[in-house]
Design a protein around this motif. Structure first.
Motif, PDB file in Angstrom:
ATOM      1  N   VAL A  52     -51.151  51.191 -61.807  1.00  0.00           N
ATOM      2  CA  VAL A  52     -51.034  51.373 -60.363  1.00  0.00           C
ATOM      3  C   VAL A  52     -52.175  50.650 -59.669  1.00  0.00           C
ATOM      4  O   VAL A  52     -53.337  50.771 -60.077  1.00  0.00           O
ATOM      5  N   ASN A  53     -51.846  49.908 -58.626  1.00  0.00           N
ATOM      6  CA  ASN A  53     -52.846  49.254 -57.785  1.00  0.00           C
ATOM      7  C   ASN A  53     -53.290  50.254 -56.728  1.00  0.00           C
ATOM      8  O   ASN A  53     -52.567  50.528 -55.767  1.00  0.00           O
ATOM      9  N   CYS A  54     -54.477  50.797 -56.893  1.00  0.00           N
ATOM     10  CA  CYS A  54     -54.952  51.871 -56.021  1.00  0.00           C
ATOM     11  C   CYS A  54     -55.520  51.377 -54.691  1.00  0.00           C
ATOM     12  O   CYS A  54     -55.985  52.183 -53.875  1.00  0.00           O
ATOM     13  N   SER A  55     -55.485  50.074 -54.476  1.00  0.00           N
ATOM     14  CA  SER A  55     -55.955  49.534 -53.203  1.00  0.00           C
ATOM     15  C   SER A  55     -54.840  49.488 -52.161  1.00  0.00           C
ATOM     16  O   SER A  55     -55.086  49.150 -51.002  1.00  0.00           O
ATOM     17  N   THR A  56     -53.608  49.813 -52.562  1.00  0.00           N
ATOM     18  CA  THR A  56     -52.478  49.796 -51.645  1.00  0.00           C
ATOM     19  C   THR A  56     -51.541  50.943 -51.985  1.00  0.00           C
ATOM     20  O   THR A  56     -51.805  51.743 -52.888  1.00  0.00           O
ATOM     21  N   LEU A  57     -50.427  51.058 -51.268  1.00  0.00           N
ATOM     22  CA  LEU A  57     -49.470  52.120 -51.513  1.00  0.00           C
ATOM     23  C   LEU A  57     -48.674  51.844 -52.787  1.00  0.00           C
ATOM     24  O   LEU A  57     -48.369  50.694 -53.103  1.00  0.00           O
ATOM     25  N   THR A  58     -48.332  52.896 -53.499  1.00  0.00           N
ATOM     26  CA  THR A  58     -47.440  52.779 -54.653  1.00  0.00           C
ATOM     27  C   THR A  58     -46.004  52.748 -54.146  1.00  0.00           C
ATOM     28  O   THR A  58     -45.670  53.407 -53.154  1.00  0.00           O
ATOM     29  N   SER A  59     -45.143  51.985 -54.818  1.00  0.00           N
ATOM     30  CA  SER A  59     -43.765  51.852 -54.358  1.00  0.00           C
ATOM     31  C   SER A  59     -43.042  53.197 -54.396  1.00  0.00           C
ATOM     32  O   SER A  59     -43.330  54.067 -55.229  1.00  0.00           O
ATOM     33  N   LYS A  60     -42.096  53.359 -53.490  1.00  0.00           N
ATOM     34  CA  LYS A  60     -41.330  54.596 -53.402  1.00  0.00           C
ATOM     35  C   LYS A  60     -40.566  54.871 -54.692  1.00  0.00           C
ATOM     36  O   LYS A  60     -40.439  56.021 -55.116  1.00  0.00           O
ATOM     37  N   CYS A  61     -40.050  53.822 -55.330  1.00  0.00           N
ATOM     38  CA  CYS A  61     -39.290  53.995 -56.564  1.00  0.00           C
ATOM     39  C   CYS A  61     -40.151  54.642 -57.645  1.00  0.00           C
ATOM     40  O   CYS A  61     -39.736  55.597 -58.304  1.00  0.00           O
ATOM     41  N   LEU A  62     -41.366  54.133 -57.829  1.00  0.00           N
ATOM     42  CA  LEU A  62     -42.266  54.692 -58.841  1.00  0.00           C
ATOM     43  C   LEU A  62     -42.699  56.107 -58.483  1.00  0.00           C
ATOM     44  O   LEU A  62     -42.873  56.958 -59.358  1.00  0.00           O
ATOM     45  N   LEU A  63     -42.870  56.384 -57.204  1.00  0.00           N
ATOM     46  CA  LEU A  63     -43.264  57.722 -56.777  1.00  0.00           C
ATOM     47  C   LEU A  63     -42.157  58.735 -57.060  1.00  0.00           C
ATOM     48  O   LEU A  63     -42.414  59.848 -57.525  1.00  0.00           O
ATOM     49  N   MET A  64     -40.913  58.345 -56.787  1.00  0.00           N
ATOM     50  CA  MET A  64     -39.788  59.232 -57.069  1.00  0.00           C
ATOM     51  C   MET A  64     -39.665  59.495 -58.569  1.00  0.00           C
ATOM     52  O   MET A  64     -39.365  60.609 -59.004  1.00  0.00           O
ATOM     53  N   LYS A  65     -39.914  58.456 -59.362  1.00  0.00           N
ATOM     54  CA  LYS A  65     -39.859  58.619 -60.818  1.00  0.00           C
ATOM     55  C   LYS A  65     -40.963  59.569 -61.296  1.00  0.00           C
ATOM     56  O   LYS A  65     -40.737  60.411 -62.168  1.00  0.00           O
ATOM     57  N   ALA A  66     -42.147  59.448 -60.705  1.00  0.00           N
ATOM     58  CA  ALA A  66     -43.257  60.332 -61.089  1.00  0.00           C
ATOM     59  C   ALA A  66     -42.947  61.783 -60.745  1.00  0.00           C
ATOM     60  O   ALA A  66     -43.354  62.702 -61.460  1.00  0.00           O
ATOM     61  N   GLN A  67     -42.237  61.999 -59.639  1.00  0.00           N
ATOM     62  CA  GLN A  67     -41.899  63.362 -59.241  1.00  0.00           C
ATOM     63  C   GLN A  67     -40.941  64.028 -60.226  1.00  0.00           C
ATOM     64  O   GLN A  67     -40.876  65.249 -60.296  1.00  0.00           O
ATOM     65  N   MET A  68     -40.181  63.244 -60.966  1.00  0.00           N
ATOM     66  CA  MET A  68     -39.214  63.797 -61.902  1.00  0.00           C
ATOM     67  C   MET A  68     -39.820  64.084 -63.271  1.00  0.00           C
ATOM     68  O   MET A  68     -39.162  64.634 -64.147  1.00  0.00           O
ATOM     69  N   ILE A  69     -41.088  63.689 -63.476  1.00  0.00           N
ATOM     70  CA  ILE A  69     -41.749  63.934 -64.760  1.00  0.00           C
ATOM     71  C   ILE A  69     -42.267  65.366 -64.805  1.00  0.00           C
ATOM     72  O   ILE A  69     -43.055  65.766 -63.935  1.00  0.00           O
ATOM     73  N   PRO A  70     -41.860  66.179 -65.779  1.00  0.00           N
ATOM     74  CA  PRO A  70     -42.375  67.552 -65.870  1.00  0.00           C
ATOM     75  C   PRO A  70     -43.879  67.547 -66.102  1.00  0.00           C
ATOM     76  O   PRO A  70     -44.408  66.702 -66.828  1.00  0.00           O
ATOM     77  N   ARG A  71     -44.569  68.469 -65.487  1.00  0.00           N
ATOM     78  CA  ARG A  71     -46.017  68.591 -65.643  1.00  0.00           C
ATOM     79  C   ARG A  71     -46.375  70.062 -65.796  1.00  0.00           C
ATOM     80  O   ARG A  71     -46.153  70.856 -64.888  1.00  0.00           O
ATOM     81  N   LYS A  72     -46.876  70.396 -66.964  1.00  0.00           N
ATOM     82  CA  LYS A  72     -47.238  71.779 -67.271  1.00  0.00           C
ATOM     83  C   LYS A  72     -46.063  72.716 -67.043  1.00  0.00           C
ATOM     84  O   LYS A  72     -46.183  73.800 -66.468  1.00  0.00           O
ATOM     85  N   GLY A  73     -44.879  72.266 -67.485  1.00  0.00           N
ATOM     86  CA  GLY A  73     -43.692  73.100 -67.398  1.00  0.00           C
ATOM     87  C   GLY A  73     -43.035  73.117 -66.040  1.00  0.00           C
ATOM     88  O   GLY A  73     -42.030  73.770 -65.830  1.00  0.00           O
ATOM     89  N   LYS A  74     -43.591  72.382 -65.073  1.00  0.00           N
ATOM     90  CA  LYS A  74     -43.025  72.368 -63.730  1.00  0.00           C
ATOM     91  C   LYS A  74     -42.896  70.937 -63.246  1.00  0.00           C
ATOM     92  O   LYS A  74     -43.557  70.026 -63.728  1.00  0.00           O
ATOM     93  N   ARG A  75     -42.028  70.768 -62.252  1.00  0.00           N
ATOM     94  CA  ARG A  75     -41.907  69.458 -61.616  1.00  0.00           C
ATOM     95  C   ARG A  75     -42.778  69.421 -60.368  1.00  0.00           C
ATOM     96  O   ARG A  75     -43.133  70.447 -59.809  1.00  0.00           O
ATOM     97  N   PHE A  76     -43.080  68.195 -59.959  1.00  0.00           N
ATOM     98  CA  PHE A  76     -43.738  68.054 -58.672  1.00  0.00           C
ATOM     99  C   PHE A  76     -42.779  68.531 -57.593  1.00  0.00           C
ATOM    100  O   PHE A  76     -41.573  68.500 -57.759  1.00  0.00           O
ATOM    101  N   HIS A  77     -43.319  68.939 -56.483  1.00  0.00           N
ATOM    102  CA  HIS A  77     -42.475  69.395 -55.385  1.00  0.00           C
ATOM    103  C   HIS A  77     -41.724  68.210 -54.782  1.00  0.00           C
ATOM    104  O   HIS A  77     -42.320  67.219 -54.383  1.00  0.00           O
ATOM    105  N   GLY A  78     -40.399  68.340 -54.701  1.00  0.00           N
ATOM    106  CA  GLY A  78     -39.589  67.316 -54.061  1.00  0.00           C
ATOM    107  C   GLY A  78     -39.516  67.557 -52.563  1.00  0.00           C
ATOM    108  O   GLY A  78     -40.019  68.561 -52.055  1.00  0.00           O
ATOM    109  N   PRO A  79     -38.874  66.660 -51.841  1.00  0.00           N
ATOM    110  CA  PRO A  79     -38.750  66.839 -50.398  1.00  0.00           C
ATOM    111  C   PRO A  79     -37.964  68.098 -50.065  1.00  0.00           C
ATOM    112  O   PRO A  79     -36.959  68.398 -50.711  1.00  0.00           O
ATOM    113  N   ARG A  80     -38.411  68.839 -49.097  1.00  0.00           N
ATOM    114  CA  ARG A  80     -37.688  70.045 -48.691  1.00  0.00           C
ATOM    115  C   ARG A  80     -36.344  69.671 -48.093  1.00  0.00           C
ATOM    116  O   ARG A  80     -35.356  70.373 -48.280  1.00  0.00           O
TER     117      ARG A  80
END
Length: 312
Positions: A52-80
């Motif tokens: 990830v290039n931390c000097s700019t925004l991460t692409s929406k596609c990669l962010l959505m993919k990261a949200q679907m990765i389980p973390r400690k038995g839970k998913r990241f919060h999706g859009p309400r």
């Protein structure tokens, strides 16, 4: 001698630990960062080896993919609230550059075509579905509603505050901010970015809109979420509702069957309304004259659905 070695080892661990704490990605908290002996910090997207290039925004596609990765038995919060097309968040296929692949499929082998914002623009089909190109989302309309206030802001003040936010926090070039309109308590932000205008160094308006939506919903993607604040003359602009509309360079490719169903429903409602109105008119006229008079019902003309927004 052993005690001196122990003290030295402890100092090394403390220095290493403090270095790791300082190795974070400012623009994406959904990353895993490591620091080498030279002090270089490298961050990868959670659940993958994608740097990830931390000097700019991460692409929406990669962010959505990261949200679907389980973390400690839970998913990241999706859009309400899901996307405007009500497909919600899904696990997307991304190109190496981070942009969406034109065709997206789920685990049941149902596929559809998307635009550069990842929003579906065709009917769903099977794996035989072909998407010839990734159509660019050239316009994004963001509609906001702020909470009740004692007095409304001035239009130029709201525009200046939001334009400053988009330029500084999301690194969006001012030429892509087409306008900000304010009619208390509603705000409309228009972002425009044609395919030929965008350079490799420019952030995509779809990524900006996604970061902004997350900030509004208190689920900031930035590592320092507490820094998000929009104030006008010292008073916070408290947003309670956000809607995002995507307009592509080419019209969506939905089947006529879906459109006919919608038009039929509208015609049914209009017809029932007219029949009810005529019935009431006949009853009133009959009561007044005591005689029944024929009332002619003229054929309705073509009914057209008006767009919610006026495009420039």
């Amino acid at each position: 001698m052993e005690s001196q070695f122990g003290i030295l080892l402890m100092l090394v661990l403390v220095v290493a630990s403090s270095g790791q704490e300082g190795c974070t990605c400012a623009t994406n908290k959904w990353t895993v960062c490591t620091q080498d002996v030279a002090g270089i910090c490298t961050c990868t997207l959670v659940g993958s080896n994608h740097r990830v290039n931390c000097s700019t925004l991460t692409s929406k596609c990669l962010l959505m993919k990261a949200q679907m990765i389980p973390r400690k038995g839970k998913r990241f919060h999706g859009p309400r609230n899901g996307f405007v097309d009500n497909d919600g968040i899904y696990n997307p296929d991304c190109e190496d550059s981070g942009v969406f692949k034109a065709r997206q499929c789920n685990q049941t082998d149902t596929c559809w075509c998307v635009n550069t914002a990842g929003v579906r623009r065709t009917e769903k089909g099977d794996k035989s579905l072909r998407c010839s190109e990734l159509v660019r989302t050239s316009w994004i309309y963001i509609e906001l509603k702020h909470k009740k206030m004692s007095s409304a802001f001035e239009d130029p003040e709201v525009a200046n505050a939001l334009e400053h936010l988009f330029q500084n926090r999301y690194k969006l070039h001012p030429k892509y901010i087409a306008g900000v309109k304010y009619n208390s308590p509603f705000i409309q932000i228009r972002l425009s970015q044609k395919d030929f205008e965008k350079s490799d160094n420019d952030v995509d308006i779809a990524d900006v809109a996604y970061y902004f939506e997350k900030d509004i919903k208190d689920n900031s993607i930035f590592h320092s979420a507490s820094t998000f604040n929009v104030s006008i003359n010292g008073e916070a602009l408290a947003i309670e509702k956000i809607l995002i509309y995507y307009v592509d360079e080419k019209p969506p490719e939905f089947s006529a069957r879906r459109m006919v169903a919608g038009v039929s429903a509208v015609l049914s409602v209009v017809t029932l309304t007219i029949v009810f109105g005529v019935t009431v008119l006949v009853i009133l006229r009959w009561r007044r004259t005591g005689k029944y008079k024929k009332v002619e019902i003229k054929e309705m003309g073509e009914t057209r659905r008006r767009p919610n927004l006026q495009l420039p």
